[in-house]
Design a protein around this motif. Structure first.
Motif, PDB file in Angstrom:
ATOM      1  N   THR A  95      32.120  25.005  46.071  1.00  0.00           N
ATOM      2  CA  THR A  95      33.699  24.852  45.534  1.00  0.00           C
ATOM      3  C   THR A  95      33.657  25.553  43.810  1.00  0.00           C
ATOM      4  N   ALA A  96      34.680  25.807  43.983  1.00  0.00           N
ATOM      5  CA  ALA A  96      35.175  25.957  42.467  1.00  0.00           C
ATOM      6  C   ALA A  96      36.427  25.471  41.734  1.00  0.00           C
ATOM      7  N   ASN A  97      36.351  25.704  40.986  1.00  0.00           N
ATOM      8  CA  ASN A  97      38.456  25.842  40.143  1.00  0.00           C
ATOM      9  C   ASN A  97      39.301  27.167  40.203  1.00  0.00           C
ATOM     10  N   SER A  98      38.246  27.733  40.685  1.00  0.00           N
ATOM     11  CA  SER A  98      39.111  29.621  39.759  1.00  0.00           C
ATOM     12  C   SER A  98      37.518  30.351  39.789  1.00  0.00           C
ATOM     13  N   LEU A  99      38.298  31.599  39.810  1.00  0.00           N
ATOM     14  CA  LEU A  99      37.255  32.452  40.209  1.00  0.00           C
ATOM     15  C   LEU A  99      38.202  33.622  38.975  1.00  0.00           C
ATOM     16  N   THR A 100      38.173  33.378  38.023  1.00  0.00           N
ATOM     17  CA  THR A 100      38.976  34.826  37.336  1.00  0.00           C
ATOM     18  C   THR A 100      37.661  36.359  37.004  1.00  0.00           C
ATOM     19  N   LEU A 101      38.595  37.371  37.482  1.00  0.00           N
ATOM     20  CA  LEU A 101      38.161  38.981  37.164  1.00  0.00           C
ATOM     21  C   LEU A 101      39.149  39.426  36.321  1.00  0.00           C
ATOM     22  N   GLU A 102      38.159  39.873  35.272  1.00  0.00           N
ATOM     23  CA  GLU A 102      38.956  40.848  34.620  1.00  0.00           C
ATOM     24  C   GLU A 102      38.340  42.350  33.909  1.00  0.00           C
ATOM     25  N   GLY A 103      39.310  43.625  34.277  1.00  0.00           N
ATOM     26  CA  GLY A 103      39.204  45.049  34.130  1.00  0.00           C
ATOM     27  C   GLY A 103      38.634  45.003  35.816  1.00  0.00           C
ATOM     28  N   VAL A 104      39.484  44.518  36.366  1.00  0.00           N
ATOM     29  CA  VAL A 104      38.887  44.735  37.688  1.00  0.00           C
ATOM     30  C   VAL A 104      39.206  46.078  38.418  1.00  0.00           C
ATOM     31  N   ASP A 105      38.656  47.169  38.469  1.00  0.00           N
ATOM     32  CA  ASP A 105      38.433  47.975  39.711  1.00  0.00           C
ATOM     33  C   ASP A 105      38.900  48.409  40.726  1.00  0.00           C
ATOM     34  N   PHE A 106      40.577  48.368  41.052  1.00  0.00           N
ATOM     35  CA  PHE A 106      41.379  47.743  42.662  1.00  0.00           C
ATOM     36  C   PHE A 106      41.192  48.603  43.316  1.00  0.00           C
ATOM     37  N   TRP A 107      40.825  49.934  42.913  1.00  0.00           N
ATOM     38  CA  TRP A 107      40.337  50.506  43.987  1.00  0.00           C
ATOM     39  C   TRP A 107      39.051  50.103  44.887  1.00  0.00           C
ATOM     40  N   ALA A 108      38.174  49.855  43.975  1.00  0.00           N
ATOM     41  CA  ALA A 108      36.536  49.848  44.934  1.00  0.00           C
ATOM     42  C   ALA A 108      37.218  47.755  45.098  1.00  0.00           C
ATOM     43  N   LEU A 109      37.836  46.732  44.455  1.00  0.00           N
ATOM     44  CA  LEU A 109      37.566  45.575  45.525  1.00  0.00           C
ATOM     45  C   LEU A 109      38.768  45.831  46.995  1.00  0.00           C
ATOM     46  N   VAL A 110      39.650  47.836  46.855  1.00  0.00           N
ATOM     47  CA  VAL A 110      40.254  47.828  48.589  1.00  0.00           C
ATOM     48  C   VAL A 110      39.100  48.456  49.040  1.00  0.00           C
ATOM     49  N   ARG A 111      38.061  48.974  49.038  1.00  0.00           N
ATOM     50  CA  ARG A 111      37.288  49.622  50.081  1.00  0.00           C
ATOM     51  C   ARG A 111      35.627  48.540  50.129  1.00  0.00           C
ATOM     52  N   GLY A 112      36.509  47.462  49.738  1.00  0.00           N
ATOM     53  CA  GLY A 112      35.343  45.879  49.622  1.00  0.00           C
ATOM     54  C   GLY A 112      34.079  45.882  48.955  1.00  0.00           C
ATOM     55  N   GLY A 113      34.128  46.647  48.175  1.00  0.00           N
ATOM     56  CA  GLY A 113      33.427  46.255  46.366  1.00  0.00           C
ATOM     57  C   GLY A 113      33.689  44.823  45.472  1.00  0.00           C
ATOM     58  N   LEU A 114      32.986  45.369  44.095  1.00  0.00           N
ATOM     59  CA  LEU A 114      33.537  44.374  43.106  1.00  0.00           C
ATOM     60  C   LEU A 114      33.165  44.797  42.388  1.00  0.00           C
ATOM     61  N   VAL A 115      34.202  45.860  41.222  1.00  0.00           N
ATOM     62  CA  VAL A 115      33.724  45.819  39.727  1.00  0.00           C
ATOM     63  C   VAL A 115      34.927  45.563  38.741  1.00  0.00           C
ATOM     64  N   ALA A 116      34.031  44.623  38.282  1.00  0.00           N
ATOM     65  CA  ALA A 116      34.991  44.166  37.158  1.00  0.00           C
ATOM     66  C   ALA A 116      34.029  44.117  35.896  1.00  0.00           C
ATOM     67  N   ARG A 117      34.338  43.810  34.262  1.00  0.00           N
ATOM     68  CA  ARG A 117      34.586  44.111  33.133  1.00  0.00           C
ATOM     69  C   ARG A 117      33.774  42.525  32.998  1.00  0.00           C
ATOM     70  N   SER A 118      34.218  41.401  33.822  1.00  0.00           N
ATOM     71  CA  SER A 118      33.760  40.422  33.287  1.00  0.00           C
ATOM     72  C   SER A 118      33.802  39.545  34.632  1.00  0.00           C
ATOM     73  N   ALA A 119      33.425  38.267  34.786  1.00  0.00           N
ATOM     74  CA  ALA A 119      33.662  37.236  35.979  1.00  0.00           C
ATOM     75  C   ALA A 119      33.725  36.078  35.489  1.00  0.00           C
ATOM     76  N   ALA A 120      34.598  35.113  35.439  1.00  0.00           N
ATOM     77  CA  ALA A 120      34.325  33.933  34.934  1.00  0.00           C
ATOM     78  C   ALA A 120      34.993  32.594  36.113  1.00  0.00           C
ATOM     79  N   ILE A 121      33.755  31.593  35.970  1.00  0.00           N
ATOM     80  CA  ILE A 121      33.576  30.810  37.024  1.00  0.00           C
ATOM     81  C   ILE A 121      33.878  29.143  36.712  1.00  0.00           C
ATOM     82  N   ASP A 122      34.853  28.693  37.359  1.00  0.00           N
ATOM     83  CA  ASP A 122      35.003  27.059  36.277  1.00  0.00           C
ATOM     84  C   ASP A 122      34.753  26.249  36.981  1.00  0.00           C
ATOM     85  N   SER A 123      33.878  25.380  36.592  1.00  0.00           N
ATOM     86  CA  SER A 123      33.572  24.155  37.144  1.00  0.00           C
ATOM     87  C   SER A 123      33.182  24.005  38.814  1.00  0.00           C
ATOM     88  N   PRO A 124      31.588  25.373  38.918  1.00  0.00           N
ATOM     89  CA  PRO A 124      31.336  25.124  40.384  1.00  0.00           C
ATOM     90  C   PRO A 124      30.606  24.129  40.596  1.00  0.00           C
TER      91      PRO A 124
END
Length: 288
Positions: A95-124
């Motif tokens: 479980t986690a309070n939140s997952l935040t992605l910054e600098g996301v490549d939305f086209w890669a996300l639509v295609r099922g990938g994950l490309v981002a400048r940064s990711a932050a997970i709070d309180s996992p």
């Protein structure tokens, strides 16, 4: 001429609006949860289910935030597997309070990938449980892959330049063959910063190892630090790490020892210590 310009502007507005609608659809809570649920169901044979409380997307900032994330065993599937003798020996919950992605490549996300400048997970919160009794009965087992093997087998692009975890709590528990209650070890107040997590090589650069620095309280008591360097592109395991464990009361280990091994620490102190490990195994070398 004005009419042509007006029509062109109108077309651009419609196209932009459609693009916004499509991106919002592919980044909506319902769509993301559905895609993840299908992927998790395939990879775990429907043992786990995922729930996402809400999602928030910003096209301007190229950011995506998921709140109240849960990955848990499906109670109905667990009960069914118990009845059929197919419950795996190892289970986990996240479980986690939140997952935040910054600098996301939305086209890669639509295609099922994950490309981002940064990711932050709070309180996992991560709980891993191993039941030795099920394992001894010959219950279903799965070969556990290392992170570099998982990334290598992933066809979609994965790249997170910087990953940060804050206020984490990880607990590993194990039920011994003769045990009544599981012994547990806890890694509390965990924070992590990692760089260069990817499964895609840059053809212009030599592969850079992923590196991470982790701080936590071992057994909920000893301030500890772990530094890792991991070659994610090597077909064999190439991993080095070092760290420290601070001074702690030995009785903090009783949560693990008493139920797992049947022994107890009545008094004593664990002195601070340093450790270092290097795994530089090359295919065919036969050694570390």
């Amino acid at each position: 001429m004005r009419q042509v310009v007006a029509i062109a502007l109108g077309v651009l507005v419609v196209v932009a609006a459609l693009a916004v609608v499509l991106v919002r659809h592919y980044t909506s809570t319902r769509y993301i949860q559905g895609q993840l649920a299908r992927s998790i169901a395939r990879s775990t044979e429907h043992l786990y289910r995922i729930r996402i409380g809400s999602s928030d997307v910003s096209l301007r900032r190229h950011s995506l935030k998921l709140s109240d994330v849960e990955l848990l065993p499906d109670p109905a599937e667990v009960e069914s597997r118990i009845q059929n003798g197919r419950l795996p020996a190892t289970r986990m919950a996240f479980t986690a309070n939140s997952l935040t992605l910054e600098g996301v490549d939305f086209w890669a996300l639509v295609r099922g990938g994950l490309v981002a400048r940064s990711a932050a997970i709070d309180s996992p919160r991560v709980i891993v449980h191993l039941d030795r009794k099920i394992a001894a009965l010959g219950g279903p087992t799965r070969s556990h892959k290392m992170p570099h093997e998982v990334l290598a087998a992933t066809r979609r692009a994965i790249r997170i330049d910087t990953l940060r975890v804050a206020h984490g709590d990880v607990r590993y528990s194990e039920l011994a063959l003769a045990g009544v209650r599981p012994g547990s070890i806890r890694f509390a107040d965990l924070s992590l910063t990692a760089y260069n997590i990817t499964n895609r090589r840059d053809p212009k650069r030599r592969p850079i190892p992923a590196v991470a620095q982790i701080h936590f309280l071992l057994a909920g008591a000893a301030p500890s630090e772990l530094n890792i360097a991991y070659d994610l592109f090597s077909p064999a395991l190439r991993l080095t790490y070092d760290g420290t464990v601070g001074r702690m009361d030995g009785r903090a280990f009783n949560e693990t020892l008493l139920d797992l091994e049947g022994c107890r620490v009545k008094h004593g102190q664990l002195d601070s210590t340093r450790f270092q490990f290097a795994r530089q195994h090359l295919p065919g070398s036969g050694g570390d």
